[in-house]
Design an enzyme around this catalytic site. Structure first.
Site, PDB file in Angstrom:
ATOM      1  N   TRP A  22       0.804  -1.220   0.000  1.00 34.86           N
ATOM      2  CA  TRP A  22       0.000   0.000   0.000  1.00 34.86           C
ATOM      3  C   TRP A  22       0.845   1.282   0.000  1.00 34.86           C
ATOM      4  O   TRP A  22       0.303   2.362  -0.193  1.00 34.86           O
ATOM      5  CB  TRP A  22      -0.905   0.014   1.252  1.00 34.86           C
ATOM      6  CG  TRP A  22      -0.138  -0.307   2.503  1.00 34.86           C
ATOM      7  CD1 TRP A  22      -0.032  -1.541   3.084  1.00 34.86           C
ATOM      8  CD2 TRP A  22       0.663   0.585   3.282  1.00 34.86           C
ATOM      9  NE1 TRP A  22       0.796  -1.473   4.184  1.00 34.86           N
ATOM     10  CE2 TRP A  22       1.242  -0.176   4.327  1.00 34.86           C
ATOM     11  CE3 TRP A  22       0.961   1.949   3.205  1.00 34.86           C
ATOM     12  CZ2 TRP A  22       2.091   0.386   5.284  1.00 34.86           C
ATOM     13  CZ3 TRP A  22       1.814   2.500   4.152  1.00 34.86           C
ATOM     14  CH2 TRP A  22       2.369   1.721   5.176  1.00 34.86           C
ATOM     15  N   ASN A  23       2.148   1.184   0.235  1.00 35.32           N
ATOM     16  CA  ASN A  23       2.888   2.437   0.475  1.00 35.32           C
ATOM     17  C   ASN A  23       3.151   3.247  -0.800  1.00 35.32           C
ATOM     18  O   ASN A  23       3.289   4.464  -0.742  1.00 35.32           O
ATOM     19  CB  ASN A  23       4.175   2.179   1.276  1.00 35.32           C
ATOM     20  CG  ASN A  23       5.171   1.305   0.564  1.00 35.32           C
ATOM     21  OD1 ASN A  23       4.812   0.605  -0.377  1.00 35.32           O
ATOM     22  ND2 ASN A  23       6.403   1.343   0.995  1.00 35.32           N
ATOM     23  N   LYS A  65      -2.634  -8.342  -7.680  1.00 36.82           N
ATOM     24  CA  LYS A  65      -3.449  -8.009  -6.497  1.00 36.82           C
ATOM     25  C   LYS A  65      -2.783  -6.863  -5.749  1.00 36.82           C
ATOM     26  O   LYS A  65      -1.699  -7.021  -5.183  1.00 36.82           O
ATOM     27  CB  LYS A  65      -3.540  -9.210  -5.544  1.00 36.82           C
ATOM     28  CG  LYS A  65      -4.517  -8.940  -4.399  1.00 36.82           C
ATOM     29  CD  LYS A  65      -4.249  -9.782  -3.156  1.00 36.82           C
ATOM     30  CE  LYS A  65      -3.342  -9.120  -2.167  1.00 36.82           C
ATOM     31  NZ  LYS A  65      -3.887  -7.934  -1.487  1.00 36.82           N
ATOM     32  N   GLY A  68       6.628  -6.458  -0.650  1.00 38.44           N
ATOM     33  CA  GLY A  68       5.981  -6.375   0.658  1.00 38.44           C
ATOM     34  C   GLY A  68       6.965  -6.754   1.742  1.00 38.44           C
ATOM     35  O   GLY A  68       8.181  -6.678   1.549  1.00 38.44           O
ATOM     36  N   SER A  69       6.436  -7.199   2.864  1.00 37.14           N
ATOM     37  CA  SER A  69       7.308  -7.486   4.009  1.00 37.14           C
ATOM     38  C   SER A  69       8.067  -8.804   3.820  1.00 37.14           C
ATOM     39  O   SER A  69       7.619  -9.695   3.093  1.00 37.14           O
ATOM     40  CB  SER A  69       6.453  -7.571   5.272  1.00 37.14           C
ATOM     41  OG  SER A  69       5.547  -8.639   5.150  1.00 37.14           O
ATOM     42  N   GLU A 127      10.716  -8.328  -3.604  1.00 39.48           N
ATOM     43  CA  GLU A 127      11.181  -6.997  -3.158  1.00 39.48           C
ATOM     44  C   GLU A 127      10.674  -6.835  -1.736  1.00 39.48           C
ATOM     45  O   GLU A 127       9.498  -6.540  -1.522  1.00 39.48           O
ATOM     46  CB  GLU A 127      10.606  -5.898  -4.060  1.00 39.48           C
ATOM     47  CG  GLU A 127      11.084  -5.932  -5.493  1.00 39.48           C
ATOM     48  CD  GLU A 127      12.507  -5.439  -5.655  1.00 39.48           C
ATOM     49  OE1 GLU A 127      13.043  -4.824  -4.715  1.00 39.48           O
ATOM     50  OE2 GLU A 127      13.099  -5.686  -6.718  1.00 39.48           O
ATOM     51  N   LEU A 128      11.544  -7.036  -0.755  1.00 42.99           N
ATOM     52  CA  LEU A 128      11.068  -7.163   0.626  1.00 42.99           C
ATOM     53  C   LEU A 128      11.517  -5.993   1.508  1.00 42.99           C
ATOM     54  O   LEU A 128      11.973  -4.966   1.015  1.00 42.99           O
ATOM     55  CB  LEU A 128      11.529  -8.516   1.183  1.00 42.99           C
ATOM     56  CG  LEU A 128      11.155  -9.723   0.299  1.00 42.99           C
ATOM     57  CD1 LEU A 128      11.672 -11.024   0.887  1.00 42.99           C
ATOM     58  CD2 LEU A 128       9.653  -9.805   0.067  1.00 42.99           C
ATOM     59  N   CYS A 150      10.259   1.491   1.871  1.00 44.08           N
ATOM     60  CA  CYS A 150      11.208   0.398   2.143  1.00 44.08           C
ATOM     61  C   CYS A 150      12.629   0.930   2.260  1.00 44.08           C
ATOM     62  O   CYS A 150      13.487   0.288   2.856  1.00 44.08           O
ATOM     63  CB  CYS A 150      11.110  -0.646   1.037  1.00 44.08           C
ATOM     64  SG  CYS A 150      11.336   0.057  -0.594  1.00 44.08           S
ATOM     65  N   GLU A 207      12.073  -3.022  11.286  1.00 44.17           N
ATOM     66  CA  GLU A 207      11.776  -1.972  10.311  1.00 44.17           C
ATOM     67  C   GLU A 207      10.661  -1.113  10.926  1.00 44.17           C
ATOM     68  O   GLU A 207       9.551  -1.612  11.154  1.00 44.17           O
ATOM     69  CB  GLU A 207      11.310  -2.624   9.002  1.00 44.17           C
ATOM     70  CG  GLU A 207      11.069  -1.632   7.887  1.00 44.17           C
ATOM     71  CD  GLU A 207      10.581  -2.317   6.605  1.00 44.17           C
ATOM     72  OE1 GLU A 207       9.976  -3.402   6.685  1.00 44.17           O
ATOM     73  OE2 GLU A 207      10.788  -1.727   5.529  1.00 44.17           O
TER      74      GLU A 207
HETATM   75  P1  NAP Z   1       2.760  -6.890   3.639  1.00 41.16           P
HETATM   76  O1  NAP Z   1       1.956  -6.992   4.868  1.00 41.16           O
HETATM   77  O2  NAP Z   1       3.782  -7.933   3.371  1.00 41.16           O
HETATM   78  O3  NAP Z   1       1.719  -6.799   2.428  1.00 41.16           O
HETATM   79  C1  NAP Z   1       2.145  -6.668   1.103  1.00 41.16           C
HETATM   80  C2  NAP Z   1       1.117  -7.306   0.190  1.00 41.16           C
HETATM   81  O4  NAP Z   1       1.013  -8.682   0.533  1.00 41.16           O
HETATM   82  C3  NAP Z   1      -0.282  -6.714   0.337  1.00 41.16           C
HETATM   83  O5  NAP Z   1      -0.930  -6.730  -0.904  1.00 41.16           O
HETATM   84  C4  NAP Z   1      -0.952  -7.700   1.290  1.00 41.16           C
HETATM   85  O6  NAP Z   1      -2.336  -7.740   1.125  1.00 41.16           O
HETATM   86  C5  NAP Z   1      -0.339  -9.003   0.839  1.00 41.16           C
HETATM   87  N1  NAP Z   1      -0.347 -10.053   1.850  1.00 41.16           N
HETATM   88  C6  NAP Z   1      -0.337  -9.942   3.189  1.00 41.16           C
HETATM   89  N2  NAP Z   1      -0.347 -11.171   3.767  1.00 41.16           N
HETATM   90  C7  NAP Z   1      -0.367 -12.066   2.751  1.00 41.16           C
HETATM   91  C8  NAP Z   1      -0.389 -13.491   2.681  1.00 41.16           C
HETATM   92  N3  NAP Z   1      -0.376 -14.251   3.774  1.00 41.16           N
HETATM   93  N4  NAP Z   1      -0.410 -14.070   1.461  1.00 41.16           N
HETATM   94  C9  NAP Z   1      -0.432 -13.331   0.338  1.00 41.16           C
HETATM   95  N5  NAP Z   1      -0.404 -11.974   0.337  1.00 41.16           N
HETATM   96  C10 NAP Z   1      -0.369 -11.356   1.526  1.00 41.16           C
HETATM   97  O7  NAP Z   1       3.544  -5.512   3.549  1.00 41.16           O
HETATM   98  P2  NAP Z   1       2.931  -4.052   3.654  1.00 41.16           P
HETATM   99  O8  NAP Z   1       2.736  -3.737   5.078  1.00 41.16           O
HETATM  100  O9  NAP Z   1       1.803  -3.883   2.721  1.00 41.16           O
HETATM  101  O10 NAP Z   1       4.123  -3.198   3.022  1.00 41.16           O
HETATM  102  C11 NAP Z   1       5.206  -2.815   3.753  1.00 41.16           C
HETATM  103  C12 NAP Z   1       6.401  -3.729   3.506  1.00 41.16           C
HETATM  104  O11 NAP Z   1       6.707  -3.746   2.125  1.00 41.16           O
HETATM  105  C13 NAP Z   1       7.638  -3.200   4.205  1.00 41.16           C
HETATM  106  O12 NAP Z   1       8.356  -4.263   4.770  1.00 41.16           O
HETATM  107  C14 NAP Z   1       8.421  -2.550   3.067  1.00 41.16           C
HETATM  108  O13 NAP Z   1       9.802  -2.467   3.312  1.00 41.16           O
HETATM  109  C15 NAP Z   1       8.106  -3.487   1.935  1.00 41.16           C
HETATM  110  N6  NAP Z   1       8.348  -2.835   0.646  1.00 41.16           N
HETATM  111  C16 NAP Z   1       9.432  -3.228  -0.087  1.00 41.16           C
HETATM  112  C17 NAP Z   1       9.721  -2.592  -1.291  1.00 41.16           C
HETATM  113  C18 NAP Z   1      10.908  -3.001  -2.115  1.00 41.16           C
HETATM  114  O14 NAP Z   1      10.969  -2.596  -3.272  1.00 41.16           O
HETATM  115  N7  NAP Z   1      11.843  -3.786  -1.580  1.00 41.16           N
HETATM  116  C19 NAP Z   1       8.894  -1.558  -1.747  1.00 41.16           C
HETATM  117  C20 NAP Z   1       7.792  -1.171  -0.979  1.00 41.16           C
HETATM  118  C21 NAP Z   1       7.531  -1.831   0.224  1.00 41.16           C
HETATM  119  P3  NAP Z   1      -3.324  -6.871   2.031  1.00 41.16           P
HETATM  120  O15 NAP Z   1      -2.686  -5.519   2.209  1.00 41.16           O
HETATM  121  O16 NAP Z   1      -4.553  -6.841   1.225  1.00 41.16           O
HETATM  122  O17 NAP Z   1      -3.448  -7.604   3.326  1.00 41.16           O
END
Ligand code: NAP
Length: 470
Positions: A141-142, A165, A219-220, A241-242, A275, A372
């Site tokens: 979402w960020n 998604k 994501g995370s 990309e975590l 991130c 983080e």
């Molecule tokens: P997140 O909780 O991992 O969620 C990311 C995505 O994964 C969302 O679409 C989420 O859906 C989905 N998701 C959550 N649980 C899941 C599961 N069990 N199975 C499948 N999909 C699942 O991360 P966030 O809080 O949205 O984003 C922040 C994280 O992203 C931070 O750690 C940040 O560093 C990282 N990030 C990394 C980069 C990079 O380029 N390395 C860039 C941006 C962000 P819902 O939201 O619908 O639950």
């Protein structure tokens, strides 16, 4: 949007404006049947998309990014409404995303050129680059626009089709982008969007469906690890990309004014929810007090408010869980001996606003160092030698990004080789560059986005050896 058509269902969920906690609208939950249809239509569209030819595919992407620029104000307002960042940052995100699409439109023209390689006498050998096939993706979402397009445009330029998604917290921007994809003439089924609040169930299908060739996640680390396990079953190619835990290092020879200005950007952009946000401030003990004084003054001048107001410099966090997590990280670290200099708590009233904060005397054993933060909190740790600086910088399982402020070229060269990160900013707080390989090492992920590196993630090699003359 499945096969170019908007779908509805019996279930829906609310999208909430984090600046005032008011629901913006209800969005239909994708059903299992619609998910399956999205993957099948992506598969069916592959032939159409590839037969279109490189030039026509490239033109579709050019038209798509132009529509984003034409609708800049509306898209920016949508990002701010559902995500909370200030309008100026939202506009910057759209332009950045459109620049990625434009770059991939250019790279679409020749990314699949065959490469001739040496062969045995009487034989001809070539390496062909083929699109890998159906790509599924999950984004956070960020950056509701840039994260979607950095994947989708690269995959589509390579000749792949996509089922994506977005986060349930910010689906509206992705829906607007999907709408523009049809206006841009991208054939139906090439870009499908599936929206729902049951991420786990959706993720299981996107990572395991037999028609899926590649899965791409941002994501995370915690969620990435699970998804990677799911991909292992079908040996799906994957990109991850975590999360990050960026060190922001200020050496004794740094230009302090420049470092303080840089810290404000690297820490407070998107309220610390990026991130690449500076997470651990590592300061040489000789300049630490002066740096903290200067940074505290700058923090106290920040204008916090609804991102829709042109004057706001920092918006809300994404939700109540983010407020609670940030509060906990600070409280736990204070209980272990850290010192609060400014901020430290959620702000009163509606909206998920957290006071920009600075915490001193953070040690490597504290949650503010280890986790983080993803919020507007500066956590300060001091060092007394270059060796200690490098040890602290690398004391993390993450390795996405780092920042180094120094004017000593020899120190810079040594540190560059020693700091374990995929992206390093030296005396600069902004690293965005569409041509650069974006991605981390260690548990920050695998694979790269951006530049020609990004497109390679969606191509596969086919080695062809032919006997000459028959
Ligand atoms: P997140 O909780 O991992 O969620 C990311 C995505 O994964 C969302 O679409 C989420 O859906 C989905 N998701 C959550 N649980 C899941 C599961 N069990 N199975 C499948 N999909 C699942 O991360 P966030 O809080 O949205 O984003 C922040 C994280 O992203 C931070 O750690 C940040 O560093 C990282 N990030 C990394 C980069 C990079 O380029 N390395 C860039 C941006 C962000 P819902 O939201 O619908 O639950």
């Amino acid at each position: 949007m499945v096969n170019g058509e908007w779908q509805t269902s019996d279930q829906s969920f609310a999208v909430v404006n984090p600046a005032n906690e008011v629901a913006i609208c209800q969005v239909a939950e994708v059903t299992v049947h619609q998910l399956e249809q999205a993957i099948l239509s992506a598969d069916a569209s592959l032939a159409v998309w590839q037969q279109l030819g490189d030039a026509a595919r490239s033109q579709c992407l050019i038209d798509w990014q132009q529509l984003m620029r034409d609708n800049l104000q509306d898209l920016a307002r949508l990002i701010t409404l559902e995500q909370g960042k200030p309008l100026s940052e939202a506009k910057g995100e759209i332009i950045h995303a459109a620049n990625y699409v434009k770059l991939y439109a250019q790279l679409a023209q020749d990314c699949r050129q065959a490469i001739s390689i040496p062969a045995s006498e009487g034989q001809t050998a070539q390496v062909l680059r083929q699109p890998i096939g159906v790509v599924t993706a999950i984004t956070p979402w960020n950056f509701p626009c840039a994260m979607v397009l950095r994947k989708a445009a690269a995959a589509m330029a390579a000749g792949c089709s996509v089922v994506l998604k977005p986060s349930e917290l910010t689906p509206l921007t992705a829906m607007a982008i999907a709408h523009l994809s049809i206006q841009a003439g991208i054939p139906k089924g090439v870009f499908n969007l599936v929206v729902g609040s049951n991420a786990q169930a959706i993720g299981e299908i996107l990572t395991q469906h037999p028609k899926v060739a590649k899965f791409s996640f941002t994501g995370s680390t915690q969620v990435g690890r699970k998804l990677l396990q799911q991909c292992a079953f079908g040996i799906k190619r994957s990109s991850m990309e975590l999360g990050g835990n960026a060190p922001f290092i200020v050496c004794e020879d740094a230009n302090l004014e420049q470092a303080i200005k840089g810290a404000m950007i690297a820490k407070f952009r998107n309220a610390g929810q990026t991130c690449v946000s500076a997470n651990r401030f590592l300061l040489h003990e000789s300049i630490a007090d002066a740096f903290i004084r200067g940074l505290t003054q700058a923090i106290e001048q920040l204008i916090i408010g609804d991102g829709q107001n042109e004057t706001s410099q920092i918006g809300p966090l994404i939700n109540q869980a983010a407020l609670d997590k940030t509060t906990d990280l600070i409280q736990q670290s204070l209980s272990l001996g850290a010192t609060l200099i400014v901020g430290g708590k959620a702000m009163s009233g509606k909206g998920f606003f957290f006071a920009p904060s600075l915490v001193d005397k953070v040690t490597a054993q504290m949650p503010l160092f280890q986790r983080e933060i993803f919020g507007p909190v500066v956590a300060i740790t001091r060092f007394s030698s270059d060796q200690e600086m490098i040890t602290l910088a690398n004391q993390s399982e993450k390795g996405l990004c780092g920042y180094l402020y120094s004017q000593d070229q020899k120190r810079i060269q040594q540190a560059t080789q020693q700091i374990e990160v995929g992206l390093l900013g030296i005396n600069v707080p902004r690293l965005s560059n569409i041509h650069a390989p974006f991605g981390g090492i260690k548990q920050s992920g695998m694979g790269r986005e951006g530049g020609h590196y990004g497109i390679e993630e969606y191509l596969t090699y086919q080695y062809v050896c032919q006997q000459n003359g028959g």
